[in-house]
Each structure stands twice: as C-alpha cells, then as structure tokens.
Design a protein around this motif. Structure first.
Motif, PDB file in Angstrom:
ATOM      1  N   GLN A  62       5.352  -5.028  -8.523  1.00 45.27           N
ATOM      2  CA  GLN A  62       4.266  -4.573  -9.408  1.00 45.27           C
ATOM      3  C   GLN A  62       4.757  -3.584 -10.463  1.00 45.27           C
ATOM      4  O   GLN A  62       3.994  -3.210 -11.347  1.00 45.27           O
TER       5      GLN A  62
ATOM      6  N   SER B  71      -1.568   0.887  -6.427  1.00 49.06           N
ATOM      7  CA  SER B  71      -1.396  -0.442  -5.824  1.00 49.06           C
ATOM      8  C   SER B  71      -2.242  -1.503  -6.518  1.00 49.06           C
ATOM      9  O   SER B  71      -2.110  -2.682  -6.215  1.00 49.06           O
ATOM     10  N   SER B  72      -3.107  -1.101  -7.450  1.00 46.79           N
ATOM     11  CA  SER B  72      -3.908  -2.068  -8.197  1.00 46.79           C
ATOM     12  C   SER B  72      -3.449  -2.198  -9.638  1.00 46.79           C
ATOM     13  O   SER B  72      -4.211  -2.589 -10.517  1.00 46.79           O
TER      14      SER B  72
ATOM     15  N   MET C  53       0.853  -1.191   0.000  1.00 44.05           N
ATOM     16  CA  MET C  53       0.000   0.000   0.000  1.00 44.05           C
ATOM     17  C   MET C  53       0.885   1.235   0.000  1.00 44.05           C
ATOM     18  O   MET C  53       1.644   1.468   0.934  1.00 44.05           O
TER      19      MET C  53
ATOM     20  N   GLU D  91      -6.887  -5.572  -5.957  1.00 40.66           N
ATOM     21  CA  GLU D  91      -5.552  -5.621  -5.377  1.00 40.66           C
ATOM     22  C   GLU D  91      -5.095  -7.047  -5.092  1.00 40.66           C
ATOM     23  O   GLU D  91      -3.927  -7.387  -5.300  1.00 40.66           O
ATOM     24  N   SER D  92      -6.019  -7.879  -4.600  1.00 39.77           N
ATOM     25  CA  SER D  92      -5.632  -9.248  -4.246  1.00 39.77           C
ATOM     26  C   SER D  92      -5.177 -10.015  -5.485  1.00 39.77           C
ATOM     27  O   SER D  92      -4.243 -10.812  -5.432  1.00 39.77           O
TER      28      SER D  92
ATOM     29  N   ILE E 204      -3.962  -8.606  -8.298  1.00 38.54           N
ATOM     30  CA  ILE E 204      -2.703  -7.991  -8.740  1.00 38.54           C
ATOM     31  C   ILE E 204      -1.525  -8.517  -7.909  1.00 38.54           C
ATOM     32  O   ILE E 204      -0.457  -8.832  -8.443  1.00 38.54           O
ATOM     33  N   ASN E 205      -1.725  -8.628  -6.588  1.00 34.71           N
ATOM     34  CA  ASN E 205      -0.658  -9.160  -5.728  1.00 34.71           C
ATOM     35  C   ASN E 205      -0.274 -10.575  -6.118  1.00 34.71           C
ATOM     36  O   ASN E 205       0.899 -10.924  -6.170  1.00 34.71           O
TER      37      ASN E 205
ATOM     38  N   LYS F  32     -11.277   2.716  -2.710  1.00 34.17           N
ATOM     39  CA  LYS F  32     -10.801   1.413  -3.162  1.00 34.17           C
ATOM     40  C   LYS F  32     -11.953   0.411  -3.266  1.00 34.17           C
ATOM     41  O   LYS F  32     -11.949  -0.477  -4.114  1.00 34.17           O
TER      42      LYS F  32
ATOM     43  N   GLU G 122     -11.197  -2.394  -6.174  1.00 36.01           N
ATOM     44  CA  GLU G 122      -9.866  -2.870  -5.788  1.00 36.01           C
ATOM     45  C   GLU G 122      -9.949  -3.687  -4.494  1.00 36.01           C
ATOM     46  O   GLU G 122      -9.155  -4.589  -4.270  1.00 36.01           O
TER      47      GLU G 122
END
Lengths: 477, 477
Positions: free
Chosen positions: B157, B181-182, A1, B339-340, B342-343, A24, A29
């Motif tokens: 990323q 972050s995404s 983050m 985000e999850s 992408i991670n 978000k 996201e």
C-alpha cells in the motif's frame, strides 16, 4: 493492520481496541455488512489475548455496531451482503470484478508471513538483505547534485539524461548497442512484463515460458488472458528445438526467457543454445522477451552476455532492472527494443501512471556513473559468493543424502530437488511453524518436491541455522 | 528522436545522419520492413534542410539499406509488412494488438508540439511553470534526513510512515478521517483512476462522468471497455437528479466527480448539491470516485471540503495527488477508501509495477510535514492568483466581445466559450502555427467552440501576449 495497542496508556486495552474498530466503522473503512477478522486472527494481529477481543466484540454487539451469527462470524451491522439495503455500496461485488487475478494463495501466504515474522529465517523473497543495499553511497552521490529546477512531467520514455547514461551502461556491462530513443524506463522488470503482456498481446494468444520459471508465478500472464506453454529447462537452458514444436502446435506468439542465473533454477543457458534460440526465433518471426536481472552477479569471473547483445534482427525485447544489484525499492527497470515498440509501450504507460517519478531516475543516474558503483558491485558479488558457499556447505552437511542441487555460479538462488516424496503445501506450513520461509517449486511450475532457497537475505551464520532447521522440518513431514 | 546533428564536427551533416540511421538499423531499432519518417518530417525532427535528408535517403537506398516506393515511403529493406520474410518479427502486428487504445490524436498532437516548441506560449498542459516548483525546499528537507538503510520492497500500500503522515495531512487540510491502512499510495491520480477502472469494473459496465470533464479525455475508460454517460455540469456542478435518471436508464455502476475547481470548467459544486449527490449515491448504492487535485489552490480564502469529508457510508473513493501543489514529476498520489477495496487494489498493483519507488515517498513525507510546505502553498496561491488576474484582464481587453467565461476562484484553468462558430481542429492547427497551445473543449466532451486555458505555466507578461496572439488566431479562422 498497522495500528497497535498503546500499553502505556491509562485507557484499558479493550477500550482502545473498541474505539479503534468503532472509528474504522465510522470512517467507512469497515463498511456496513463487511466481516471483521475472527477473534483469533484479530488477537494475533493486535498482539493481545484472545479473551480481550472476545470482550471487545461483545461490547460492539451490545452497542449495535456489529452482528454475530454462528458460522458466519462478526459483521458490521445492520446490513448483509446479498440482501444489501439502500445507503451503502456493495463493495464486494466491485472487488470481485475486474481483470486482475489475485496473487496465488501460497505466494500470498509466504509474503504475508514474511511481513510479520520476527526472528525467522527468510530464504523466500528474491531480494537482498539490508546490509547489501548501498544506502550511504546512494545518498552521497545524490546529495552532490542539485535537484533539477524543472520538475514538470518527464518524457514518456523516461528522463533523457538517464536514458543516455543507461545506453552507455548496457554497452559497458552487457555489450548491448542501443540509443536513448529505444529505451523505456519502467517501474522495475515487473512493469516491463506487465506492459509487454498487456500492450503487445491479445487475450487467447499463446506464449512460451521456461519450466520452471519465475514467470509462471506471475498472475499477470493469466490476467492478460494468455495461454502459457512450457519450454523445459535442463542444465544447458531450454532446448531450442522445443520452440519449433510449440510454434507448430500452438502458434506461440512470444517467448519469455531468463537465460542467465535463471529464477528459480540458477542455471545459465549455454552459448550454442543462445545462438540457436535466436536463429529459430528469427526464422519463425517470434519475438523474445529477455529478462536479465542478475547477470552482473557472476561469481566465477565469467561474463554472460545477453541474447540482446548478439541479436541483429531486432527480435529481442531486453528487460533489465537495478532491483537486484542496487535496491528493489528504487523501482528502476527498463525495456530496450525497436523504437516503434518502445513508442507504443510508452504511450500506453502514460495512461497507466504517467511515467516514473524523476527522483529514482536521478538517483540511479548519478550512482551508476559514479566510481562507487563498480566498488559496490564487487562487494556485493563477494558477499553473495560467501553466502552461497555457506549454503552449499550446510546443504551438504545437513541434507547431503536428502536433496540434489547444482552449485549456482551467480545470482541469488539455490534450487534443490528433494529426493523423498513431499507435499509442497505441507512443507511450507511446517516450515512456517518453525519460522523458516522458502519458495516451493510448484509456484514456478515444477512438480512437488523442489525448493528455491535465497542466500541473499540471510547473514552467513543464519544460513547454516536455517538449513539445519529446514532439515528437521523435512524429517517431520 | 533526441539525437542531434553535431554542427561543430568535421564530418559532413549528411554523413552524420547516414551513420545515425545506419546504426539504428543495425541495432534493430528500425527493424527490417519498418518505415522511416518522411523526408520532410525527418528534416524537421533533426532540424536540418530537407535536401540533406533527400541526399541521405538516396545514399541509404544506394547502399541497399532501405527501399523506396512511390506512395509508400522509405522502408528498411528488404522486407515488407504483410508479406514478411523469415528472419524478423512483424512488430506492427504486435503494436496494433493489446487492450490499450492510443492517446487521442488531437491531444497527442498538442503534447508532441509542446515537447518541441521553442519560444511558444503553452496554455495547454495542466502543470505548473518551472519557477513554481519548490525544488530547493524539497532538496533541503530531503538532505536533512539519512536514506533508510532498508531499501527492500515497501508495503504494497506504500511506505507506512508516509501513509501515517498523509492521514494527518488530509485531516488537517481536507477534514478527512482515515487511517493508514485505508490508504494506497499511487503514481499520481492517473494510476489511481487506472486501478479503479481496471480492478473494480468489468468491460461493458456503465459509468457516469461530468460533461465536460478531464475524465472524458482519458482513453483508459474506453480501454477498460466501459460505457460512459454524461452528467452535464452547470454553474453549481452536476445536477444530482441526473444520477437517478442515468441509473434507471443504464444501471451506472460508478460516478466520477471532480467537485472543486473542476477540469476543464474551473467550477465548484455547491454544498447543497454535494450533500444531495452523496444521499442519492448512497441510496442507490453507487460508489463515487472523487478526484481532488487542486482544492487547496483556493484564491478567495474559502475552503472547499471534499465529498469524502462528509461521507459516512464509505461510498466515496477519494483520489488525491501532489502533482498540482508540489510537482508532477514527483508522481505521488493516493486512493482512500474502504480497507477491503484498498487491499484489492494494492494486490493488483503489485502485479503492475510492484509499488511506487520509496524515494518520492520519502521526499513527499519530509516536505509536507516541514514548516516550508505551508509557505510554499501560500506562495503558489498568490502567484496563481496574479496570473489568473492577468489572464482575466487580457481576456476582457482582447476578447471581451468574442468569448464568455467565469472568473475561476481557484485551480489552474480558465474555461472560455467562443461566441462565433469555430472548428476546434482548425483552431488548434492555426494556433500551433502561431506558437500557441491550448486545450480545445472537444477533447473533454464539449461541443466545438470551447477552450481551456492554463494560466499556471506562463509568466504574467507572457499571458497577455498569449491571449493577444490567440485573439489574432481567432480572427483568422
């Protein structure tokens, strides 16, 4: 983050965070049903007081955006995994699929810590400290040349001019004979290993790797469904006869070796063993993948030529990179081997990423031909030698009776055996508390009680402090 | 094979070629037992008379370096595949393994031809002609900035500053809301699709793609073991109800769409259909992968916003790239999504190549923020519009009664249905003989008799000539 609170804003901090999370959620996201980080964790990440987050989460709950339950944390409403309503993808099901295993938790723990740690001592990751990168040299030699006007797709094996330069480069530095058509440019040695394991082997195949070895820490072997067998490393490298034993028992189909300044042990395979390994591999018809990232970083003036330079049977796939001698973020590596193999790997690679960007290839091509490159290498070796000396001094002074180690004659790593009984996981955690990072031997397939220290990342003064701090950590556990 | 004969040398040509092959055998690049190209093929590759190669191969046989047998060609002695002696790896066994399918033969044929063809007309590959690349702009904006001193590994990323720029970029150009972050920076859209198919799906999973579609031509779907089902495309894009049918019948787990200036048809999905597709996908909980490489290249001033811009459920993974608007050799693309997800993709990607080089990211970051970028886009659109007009004119003039097509309102492609019955393979071969390259519809999953022409690679004058030549080829077959 990476978002952060703006402390100069008129808007209260909790309000900023509320809006950040709300946004978000709105963007998808944080999809419905996903779990937010715990209050403690979110507070740490955003560097705010935990009570601020408690306040924010209360507000989010009040507004109906999240749901909270004892024991299961805070989730984006109103959906839950498992009994998922219509209208949203159950992303967790997708994330848990696929053939890629996640990075080992202990390695991930250390990497994540390295990203956020401030004023700490990083002896973990195998890369150079900022001041060792030749940024200004790179830029100077790059700016002298105009960008090529044709920026269309490059050859599947990589930029031709660069491959020709590389053929001369490995002849000059490693005594390897190769022509441009037998070279594949890769995104570092990592992609080279990925391509080899994915394209030339099948799930269930047996392969042999050094024990301990950097290869052991790579989930890509397991992701490819390979069975891994150990070739124990002693002071002279692996024992060639072990190959025969493994071949008879498990029909190993490939051997992965890192003969010079090996990671993690720092050791060098002796010449008689190199010759014998090649003989045996050729006799059995087993290909060798030779990983050679740091052989140029020799401290005693001795040149260690790769296996590839004395291989006449075409049994060796030679993997190299510029990550440890120029910069890891350049992402330039290569595979050299039989043309038919290189063609096959190049074709598969087109499907993965359509080849490496031309820009790192242009930069590398110009720099390794420039008169600045040998100067840079000399500077780098001198700096690393001084840091190694500092580390050896500190280890003897603060840990002389507690660890055993050989003085590395090149490369980036010092490998220590801790004499007392110790649990790697606990040692890592205690060290992190004291802002020290190192790699525990167990991630490389060693028993507990070994550690790999990098002296390449810390300034000389810091090395002494780091080893002293580590000695105190060791006393505690 | 990039080596070439030196015609100014005193050394006879056959002698040069003999030594070249001898060297490759000695280096292990042509390993024992491997087959040399046929005399005809080798002569073509080296651009020499076939009799010269016959002479060379005779000499190689006389010297014992190769063995020749009727029907099985010329092989490096003294070993043969199958009954392989000790002392050498049976590379063929390795090359035939692994999970990667080779590129489709017809596509490989066209690509290989494109590499060697001189003075031909390339309407096949989906990339820009040399004069459309902003090489000097890129260099100017790049040289204004110092290289960063820290050239260590970048964030998994991608470079943070560039991701922040991209978040603003997609907001400005595509009305997409996303935070850094995404975003995952990839090596073009190709790597984005590779990561999604490899990491989020399992072998045996069913997915839906447009018919025809560029996706159909990618062996990566088959390499990942996916079952592919068709969503037929008409003048308004896919029919949303078809998703429901496929879901009921095959439990499709993912939908791949290219809604704007689709490859190969050039079509645009209408807005009502976009909304309905999103509704249905959300209702069924099926994620959509939206591939959006060329929506900025609109000729009529109309902006087509991506599905992602109206998706509030987080169901869309948005894939974009700079390959078609800046340069394909930059290799910069991205995935935007929860985000999850992408991670997870970023972690897997570390195992594949340890991330994209920082240099293309720096170059792209500086260029897309510069005032030169909108100017470049305007220039590019104007140029492509003129070339499209030229192609439409030529099609009407030379093929008016033989093909049907819609005038593309943007992008790079014109999709034609040939009225007469025609065999794609034969048409391609006849065209190659006449130095014309195009993509036959069958590689995109169409029936025989469709062709995709690119107007982006040829100068205006050449387009007219190329279409005329194609008309003559069509008459012949």
């Amino acid at each position: 983050m990476e978002w952060s609170v703006n402390r100069e804003s008129d808007k209260p901090i909790y309000q900023q965070i509320f809006e950040y999370i709300e946004e978000k959620i709105a963007y998808g996201e944080f999809p419905p049903g996903s779990r937010l980080p715990s209050e403690r964790k979110m507070a740490e990440q955003l560097n705010v007081n935990r009570m601020t987050i408690v306040h924010v989460y209360d507000e989010l709950q009040a507004s109906g955006l999240v749901e909270r339950k004892k024991g299961s944390g805070t989730r984006v409403s109103t959906h839950k995994w498992g009994i998922l309503p219509k209208g949203v993808t159950n992303w967790r099901k997708y994330i848990e699929g696929g053939s890629f295993l996640p990075t080992y938790p202990l390695i991930k723990r250390i990497r994540d810590e390295a990203k956020v740690m401030k004023d700490g001592y990083n002896m973990a990751g195998g890369e150079l400290s900022t001041d060792l990168f030749p940024a200004s040299f790179l830029q100077a030699s790059f700016n002298q040349h105009a960008f090529p006007s044709n920026l269309g797709y490059v050859h599947p094996q990589g930029h031709l001019e660069f491959r020709e330069t590389l053929a001369s480069y490995v002849k000059e530095y490693h005594d390897i004979n190769v022509t441009s058509s037998s070279i594949l440019i890769t995104s570092g040695a990592q992609q080279a290993l990925y391509l080899i394991t994915q394209c030339l082997l099948n799930p269930g195949d047996a392969v042999a790797i050094e024990a301990p070895s950097y290869s052991y820490s790579l989930p890509l072997f397991q992701s490819a469904g390979l069975r891994i067998f150990a070739l124990p490393v002693d002071a002279e490298g692996i024992n060639p006869d072990d190959i025969v034993t493994l071949y008879r028992k498990h029909q190993i189909r490939m051997i992965f070796l890192n003969p010079t300044f090996q990671s993690p042990t720092g050791g060098v395979m002796t010449e008689p063993r190199r010759e014998r390994v090649l003989e045996i591999a050729a006799e059995l018809g087993i290909p060798i993948v030779e990983d050679d990232p740091v052989s140029l970083l020799s401290f005693d003036g001795k040149t260690h030529y790769p296996l590839k330079s004395i291989d006449k049977s075409g049994n060796v796939l030679y993997v190299g990179s510029l990550s440890k001698v120029i910069a890891s973020s350049l992402r330039v590596g290569w595979i050299m081997g039989p043309e038919s193999v290189i063609n096959r790997l190049a074709d598969a690679r087109q499907q993965i990423d359509f080849g490496l960007s031309i820009f790192p290839q242009l930069i590398a091509n110009q720099f390794i031909q420039s008169p600045e490159y040998p100067k840079h290498l000399a500077f780098l070796k001198q700096e690393l030698l001084e840091r190694r000396n500092e580390m050896v001094l500190a280890l003897n002074e603060y840990l002389g009776d507690k660890v055993e180690f050989s003085v590395p004659k090149g490369g980036l790593f010092c490998w220590c055996k801790i004499k007392q009984k110790v649990d790697d996981q606990k040692l890592v955690e205690e060290a992190i508390k004291n802002k020290i990072l190192f790699m525990p031997g167990s991630v490389y397939g060693s028993p507990n009680g070994y550690v790999r220290f990098t002296y390449a990342r810390l300034q000389r003064e810091a090395i002494k402090e780091a080893v002293l701090k580590f000695a105190k950590v060791l006393d505690k556990v």
